[in-house]
Design an enzyme around this catalytic site. Structure first.
Site, PDB file in Angstrom:
ATOM      1  N   LYS A 111      42.319 -62.994  13.405  1.00  0.00           N
ATOM      2  CA  LYS A 111      43.019 -61.696  13.463  1.00  0.00           C
ATOM      3  C   LYS A 111      42.133 -60.631  14.116  1.00  0.00           C
ATOM      4  CE  LYS A 111      43.666 -61.385   8.984  1.00  0.00           C
ATOM      5  NZ  LYS A 111      43.055 -62.598   8.418  1.00  0.00           N
TER       6      LYS A 111
ATOM      7  N   ARG B 188      48.850 -57.368   2.917  1.00  0.00           N
ATOM      8  CA  ARG B 188      48.330 -58.615   2.351  1.00  0.00           C
ATOM      9  C   ARG B 188      48.998 -58.971   1.028  1.00  0.00           C
ATOM     10  NH1 ARG B 188      43.016 -58.740   5.084  1.00  0.00           N
ATOM     11  NH2 ARG B 188      41.926 -60.677   4.615  1.00  0.00           N
TER      12      ARG B 188
ATOM     13  N   ARG C 151      27.809 -60.637   6.587  1.00  0.00           N
ATOM     14  CA  ARG C 151      28.901 -60.348   5.644  1.00  0.00           C
ATOM     15  C   ARG C 151      28.729 -61.189   4.391  1.00  0.00           C
ATOM     16  NH1 ARG C 151      34.856 -59.940   8.260  1.00  0.00           N
ATOM     17  NH2 ARG C 151      35.360 -60.624   6.144  1.00  0.00           N
TER      18      ARG C 151
ATOM     19  N   ARG D 262      38.859 -66.812  -1.185  1.00  0.00           N
ATOM     20  CA  ARG D 262      39.643 -65.960  -0.265  1.00  0.00           C
ATOM     21  C   ARG D 262      40.868 -66.718   0.241  1.00  0.00           C
ATOM     22  NH1 ARG D 262      34.988 -64.540   3.738  1.00  0.00           N
ATOM     23  NH2 ARG D 262      36.615 -63.664   5.068  1.00  0.00           N
TER      24      ARG D 262
HETATM   25  P1  B4P Z   1      38.584 -63.617  12.354  1.00  0.00           P
HETATM   26  O1  B4P Z   1      39.613 -64.621  12.011  1.00  0.00           O
HETATM   27  O2  B4P Z   1      38.845 -62.742  13.515  1.00  0.00           O
HETATM   28  O3  B4P Z   1      38.390 -62.861  11.021  1.00  0.00           O
HETATM   29  P2  B4P Z   1      39.543 -62.168  10.186  1.00  0.00           P
HETATM   30  O4  B4P Z   1      40.757 -63.025  10.013  1.00  0.00           O
HETATM   31  O5  B4P Z   1      39.778 -60.845  10.804  1.00  0.00           O
HETATM   32  O6  B4P Z   1      38.771 -62.068   8.863  1.00  0.00           O
HETATM   33  P3  B4P Z   1      39.084 -61.855   7.357  1.00  0.00           P
HETATM   34  O7  B4P Z   1      40.507 -62.118   6.985  1.00  0.00           O
HETATM   35  O8  B4P Z   1      38.049 -62.661   6.680  1.00  0.00           O
HETATM   36  O9  B4P Z   1      38.647 -60.393   7.108  1.00  0.00           O
HETATM   37  P4  B4P Z   1      39.249 -59.018   6.692  1.00  0.00           P
HETATM   38  O10 B4P Z   1      38.301 -58.092   7.306  1.00  0.00           O
HETATM   39  O11 B4P Z   1      40.697 -58.844   7.035  1.00  0.00           O
HETATM   40  O12 B4P Z   1      37.222 -64.325  12.643  1.00  0.00           O
HETATM   41  C1  B4P Z   1      36.653 -65.343  11.865  1.00  0.00           C
HETATM   42  C2  B4P Z   1      35.625 -66.091  12.665  1.00  0.00           C
HETATM   43  O13 B4P Z   1      36.288 -67.041  13.489  1.00  0.00           O
HETATM   44  C3  B4P Z   1      34.801 -65.220  13.630  1.00  0.00           C
HETATM   45  O14 B4P Z   1      33.475 -65.625  13.569  1.00  0.00           O
HETATM   46  C4  B4P Z   1      35.377 -65.516  14.993  1.00  0.00           C
HETATM   47  O15 B4P Z   1      34.422 -65.416  16.024  1.00  0.00           O
HETATM   48  C5  B4P Z   1      35.831 -66.953  14.837  1.00  0.00           C
HETATM   49  N1  B4P Z   1      36.952 -67.262  15.676  1.00  0.00           N
HETATM   50  C6  B4P Z   1      38.039 -66.476  15.928  1.00  0.00           C
HETATM   51  N2  B4P Z   1      38.883 -67.115  16.769  1.00  0.00           N
HETATM   52  C7  B4P Z   1      38.336 -68.353  17.021  1.00  0.00           C
HETATM   53  C8  B4P Z   1      38.745 -69.480  17.798  1.00  0.00           C
HETATM   54  N3  B4P Z   1      39.884 -69.480  18.477  1.00  0.00           N
HETATM   55  N4  B4P Z   1      37.955 -70.564  17.809  1.00  0.00           N
HETATM   56  C9  B4P Z   1      36.784 -70.584  17.113  1.00  0.00           C
HETATM   57  N5  B4P Z   1      36.333 -69.551  16.371  1.00  0.00           N
HETATM   58  C10 B4P Z   1      37.107 -68.451  16.319  1.00  0.00           C
HETATM   59  O16 B4P Z   1      39.157 -59.000   5.086  1.00  0.00           O
HETATM   60  C11 B4P Z   1      37.953 -59.060   4.359  1.00  0.00           C
HETATM   61  C12 B4P Z   1      38.195 -58.736   2.887  1.00  0.00           C
HETATM   62  O17 B4P Z   1      38.620 -57.345   2.754  1.00  0.00           O
HETATM   63  C13 B4P Z   1      39.295 -59.518   2.170  1.00  0.00           C
HETATM   64  O18 B4P Z   1      38.835 -60.761   1.677  1.00  0.00           O
HETATM   65  C14 B4P Z   1      39.692 -58.527   1.034  1.00  0.00           C
HETATM   66  O19 B4P Z   1      38.774 -58.589  -0.034  1.00  0.00           O
HETATM   67  C15 B4P Z   1      39.547 -57.167   1.689  1.00  0.00           C
HETATM   68  N6  B4P Z   1      40.826 -56.681   2.253  1.00  0.00           N
HETATM   69  C16 B4P Z   1      41.075 -56.482   3.587  1.00  0.00           C
HETATM   70  N7  B4P Z   1      42.332 -56.045   3.765  1.00  0.00           N
HETATM   71  C17 B4P Z   1      42.904 -55.977   2.533  1.00  0.00           C
HETATM   72  C18 B4P Z   1      44.197 -55.610   2.058  1.00  0.00           C
HETATM   73  N8  B4P Z   1      45.169 -55.249   2.906  1.00  0.00           N
HETATM   74  N9  B4P Z   1      44.449 -55.653   0.724  1.00  0.00           N
HETATM   75  C19 B4P Z   1      43.485 -56.002  -0.135  1.00  0.00           C
HETATM   76  N10 B4P Z   1      42.236 -56.365   0.236  1.00  0.00           N
HETATM   77  C20 B4P Z   1      41.938 -56.348   1.555  1.00  0.00           C
END
Ligand code: B4P
Length: 195
Positions: free
Chosen positions: A14, A89, A134, A146
């Protein structure tokens, strides 16, 4: 306004794809994860409370993130549209978002849902944990928690938007630019009305 949700489990890409999509379509990127990490960095009381939950792999309370999104919407009255990343979420967050956008008469146009296997999610998050600093990425149990939280509380959000006919499933495995192209194809051919 042209509002999109980028949806998927933790590690589905994302954050990665949001950066590219917001640049291509001139949307305002709203990531609740980024907003929360910025509160943690600034050591606000909200950030300190959020960190305790995030470090366990749990979600932050609905009222906290809904308040953050509501303020961000008010702070950007003239943008072309929003890309919501990591929000909503929970079903309560989805209902609150629909109400906030109804007031602005600019509903969600589509939810782009990234589909990635659990094995690949864990692999990506463990790898990111090696360098990101992180604390929620460098512990296997927290990563698994998670993903469990996602199935318990977040997956039902897709059903909420499915009932509105707005969910578009996109394969989230492969290289980043292929996935980006697939997302752009969906936006161009199915979402943006042709003139
Ligand atoms: P991403 O996949 O981009 O990470 P994300 O989904 O944005 O992360 P996440 O869901 O963990 O975090 P968020 O900040 O929303 O990347 C993951 C990895 O994969 C990276 O290293 C990237 O380089 C790699 N990657 C991406 N695409 C790839 C591909 N095609 N091939 C290979 N590798 C690839 O949330 C963090 C925390 O915040 C949650 O756990 C929760 O505690 C809190 N939170 C956030 N929003 C919330 C909400 N609305 N309500 C309640 N809590 C919330």
């Amino acid at each position: 306004m042209f509002n999109l949700i980028l949806f998927g489990p933790p590690g589905s890409g994302k954050g990665t794809q949001s950066e590219k999509l917001t640049a291509r379509y001139n949307l305002k990127h709203l990531s609740t994860g980024d907003l929360l990490r910025s509160e943690i960095q600034s050591q606000t009381s909200l950030g300190n409370e959020a960190k305790k939950l995030m470090d366990k792999g749990h979600l932050v309370p609905d009222e906290v993130v809904i308040g953050m999104i509501s303020s961000a919407l008010d702070a950007n009255p003239n943008c072309d549209g929003f890309l919501f990343d990591g929000f909503p979420r929970t079903s309560a967050q989805a209902e609150a978002l629909d109400k906030l956008l109804d007031m602005k008469q600019s509903p969600i146009v589509a939810m782009l849902a990234l589909d990635v296997s659990e094995k690949e999610l864990v692999k990506r998050l463990v790898k990111r944990g090696e360098t990101s600093g992180r604390s929620d990425d460098n512990n296997d149990n927290v990563i698994r928690e998670r993903i469990k939280e996602y199935h318990r509380k977040t997956a039902p959000v897709a059903e909420h938007y499915n009932k509105q006919g707005k969910v578009v499933l996109v394969k989230g495995e492969g290289n980043v630019s292929e996935i980006f192209d697939a997302l752009c194809r969906e936006i161009s051919s199915r979402i943006i009305p042709k003139t």
